[in-house]
Scaffold this motif. Structure first.
Motif, mmCIF file in Angstrom:
data_model
loop_
_atom_site.group_PDB
_atom_site.id
_atom_site.type_symbol
_atom_site.label_atom_id
_atom_site.label_comp_id
_atom_site.label_asym_id
_atom_site.label_seq_id
_atom_site.Cartn_x
_atom_site.Cartn_y
_atom_site.Cartn_z
ATOM 1 N N ASP A 280 5.694 9.879 -1.065
ATOM 2 C CA ASP A 280 4.972 8.609 -1.020
ATOM 3 C C ASP A 280 5.946 7.467 -0.782
ATOM 4 O O ASP A 280 7.061 7.438 -1.332
ATOM 5 C CB ASP A 280 4.189 8.364 -2.312
ATOM 6 C CG ASP A 280 3.088 9.394 -2.509
ATOM 7 O OD1 ASP A 280 2.571 9.887 -1.482
ATOM 8 O OD2 ASP A 280 2.766 9.712 -3.668
ATOM 9 N N VAL A 281 5.501 6.516 0.049
ATOM 10 C CA VAL A 281 6.296 5.334 0.353
ATOM 11 C C VAL A 281 5.417 4.109 0.180
ATOM 12 O O VAL A 281 4.258 4.099 0.619
ATOM 13 C CB VAL A 281 6.847 5.382 1.801
ATOM 14 C CG1 VAL A 281 7.597 4.094 2.141
ATOM 15 C CG2 VAL A 281 7.759 6.575 1.977
ATOM 16 N N ARG B 223 0.859 -1.187 0.000
ATOM 17 C CA ARG B 223 0.000 0.000 0.000
ATOM 18 C C ARG B 223 0.898 1.241 0.000
ATOM 19 O O ARG B 223 2.050 1.200 0.430
ATOM 20 C CB ARG B 223 -0.916 0.010 1.222
ATOM 21 C CG ARG B 223 -0.218 0.258 2.537
ATOM 22 C CD ARG B 223 -1.234 0.519 3.646
ATOM 23 N NE ARG B 223 -0.589 0.787 4.918
ATOM 24 C CZ ARG B 223 -0.283 -0.125 5.825
ATOM 25 N NH1 ARG B 223 -0.570 -1.403 5.567
ATOM 26 N NH2 ARG B 223 0.321 0.209 6.944
ATOM 27 N N THR B 224 0.362 2.328 -0.478
ATOM 28 C CA THR B 224 1.109 3.584 -0.581
ATOM 29 C C THR B 224 0.712 4.498 0.573
ATOM 30 O O THR B 224 -0.476 4.752 0.783
ATOM 31 C CB THR B 224 0.837 4.270 -1.929
ATOM 32 O OG1 THR B 224 1.197 3.384 -3.000
ATOM 33 C CG2 THR B 224 1.635 5.547 -2.039
ATOM 34 N N GLU B 225 1.719 4.985 1.278
ATOM 35 C CA GLU B 225 1.481 5.893 2.405
ATOM 36 C C GLU B 225 2.083 7.255 2.091
ATOM 37 O O GLU B 225 3.178 7.360 1.535
ATOM 38 C CB GLU B 225 2.109 5.344 3.692
ATOM 39 C CG GLU B 225 1.425 4.117 4.241
ATOM 40 C CD GLU B 225 2.019 3.693 5.581
ATOM 41 O OE1 GLU B 225 3.024 4.319 6.007
ATOM 42 O OE2 GLU B 225 1.483 2.736 6.182
ATOM 43 N N ARG B 226 1.351 8.311 2.439
ATOM 44 C CA ARG B 226 1.837 9.672 2.279
ATOM 45 C C ARG B 226 2.498 10.110 3.587
ATOM 46 O O ARG B 226 1.884 10.091 4.653
ATOM 47 C CB ARG B 226 0.675 10.605 1.925
ATOM 48 C CG ARG B 226 1.042 12.068 1.820
ATOM 49 C CD ARG B 226 2.100 12.324 0.744
ATOM 50 N NE ARG B 226 1.675 11.900 -0.571
ATOM 51 C CZ ARG B 226 1.028 12.697 -1.433
ATOM 52 N NH1 ARG B 226 0.734 13.940 -1.103
ATOM 53 N NH2 ARG B 226 0.689 12.242 -2.623
ATOM 54 N N ARG B 227 3.785 10.472 3.527
ATOM 55 C CA ARG B 227 4.536 10.875 4.710
ATOM 56 C C ARG B 227 5.115 12.272 4.513
ATOM 57 O O ARG B 227 5.077 12.836 3.419
ATOM 58 C CB ARG B 227 5.659 9.865 4.996
ATOM 59 C CG ARG B 227 5.158 8.459 5.306
ATOM 60 C CD ARG B 227 6.305 7.517 5.615
ATOM 61 N NE ARG B 227 5.822 6.168 5.907
ATOM 62 C CZ ARG B 227 6.617 5.134 6.186
ATOM 63 N NH1 ARG B 227 7.939 5.293 6.213
ATOM 64 N NH2 ARG B 227 6.093 3.947 6.428
ATOM 65 N N GLU B 228 5.662 12.815 5.595
ATOM 66 C CA GLU B 228 6.261 14.142 5.569
ATOM 67 C C GLU B 228 7.684 14.080 6.089
ATOM 68 O O GLU B 228 8.013 13.250 6.936
ATOM 69 C CB GLU B 228 5.450 15.132 6.422
ATOM 70 C CG GLU B 228 4.099 15.463 5.868
ATOM 71 C CD GLU B 228 3.378 16.491 6.730
ATOM 72 O OE1 GLU B 228 3.877 16.763 7.856
ATOM 73 O OE2 GLU B 228 2.343 17.023 6.301
#
Length: 281
Positions: A28-29, A4-9
């Motif tokens: 994105d990770v 799954r793709t996770e949006r991080r900062e």
């Protein structure tokens, strides 16, 4: 493998006019997903079925037993409220079974009590069916309650992890130690409250006003002392009169001066006046 793709900062440097600041930058990770835990999914589904079944049983039993109790000419609200006690009794025992699932000895009492409440519930449902000329329906309703209880017991037995004898003893000792600490804490709080009340009562007794309207009584050793008869205006004058009469013991001066003044004179006040009289002498 599923991902799954996770949006991080993250903080990145950003420069404008030669001045650099850290600013947030989103990226994105791709994260791999763990495989599905089918055991947990099945157990969750079984618990959901048990919960739904218990809800249906409660509604059915309450309706049947409430209708049975209404025949006694009591209020419908009271009858149906009392009817819930039949089902809630063994359901509460089931909750206690769950809490004690790791303690084979501790689970026996709520399980036995649950069987008693369940038997009463099933008997009441059967009696209602018999009085309503639908005994077969009453038996089916009673079997529903028994089935829900049996289904829950199976799920509980599957969920409870058995402990070996030594581990069970260790858990029992640890539980006793923690229980003892809780009991001692409650006992200390109770003793603190009692001691506070006793101290307050003792303080109230010490500061209670003298019940003798004529002032403080003389001790037996002062029986031959003649109190001052002439009127005095204040404590200083009363102390001076006693001092001039030849009495130099501060405690005796306080008692005689208080008697002459008609009210209690503190020991501190008497000591201050006596010191002044000694300096003047």
């Amino acid at each position: 493998m599923r991902i799954r793709t996770e949006r991080r900062e993250r903080l990145v440097p950003h420069t404008i006019d030669g001045e650099t600041k850290l600013v947030k930058d989103e990226y994105d990770v791709e994260v791999p997903l763990p495989p599905r835990d089918w055991d947990h999914i099945v157990l969750t589904g079984a618990l959901a079925v048990v919960a739904v079944g218990l809800g249906i049983v409660i509604v059915w039993s309450t309706s049947s037993i409430g209708n049975l109790l209404v025949r006694t000419k009591v209020s419908e609200v009271v009858a149906y409220a009392a009817a819930t006690g039949f089902s809630l009794g063994w359901i509460v025992c089931m909750a206690l079974e769950w809490l004690a699932r790791y303690d084979p000895a501790g689970v026996r009492r709520p399980r036995s009590a649950g069987h008693v409440f369940l038997a009463a519930d099933m008997a009441a449902v059967c009696v209602h069916g018999w009085l309503a000329d639908t005994f077969a329906v009453g038996v089916i309703g009673a079997v529903l309650s028994g089935g829900a209880k049996a289904l829950y017991t199976l799920v509980l037995d599957h969920q409870a992890a058995p402990l070996d004898a030594r581990t069970q003893q260790w858990v029992a000792i640890k539980r006793a130690e923690v229980g003892g600490r809780l009991a001692l804490g409650a006992a200390r709080r109770q003793l603190t409250r009692v001691e506070s009340r006793a101290a307050a009562e003792e303080a109230a007794i010490r500061t209670a006003p003298d019940t003798d309207p004529d002032g403080p009584d003389l001790d037996e050793g002062d029986a031959e002392v003649v109190p001052i008869k002439r009127p005095v205006k204040d404590a200083k004058a009363a102390v001076k009169d006693v001092w001039d009469s030849g009495f130099h013991d501060e405690d005796l001066i306080r008692r005689l001066a208080s008697k002459a003044l008609g009210r209690e004179i503190s020991a501190e006040t008497v000591s201050r006046y006596v010191r002044a009289l000694k300096v003047g002498a």
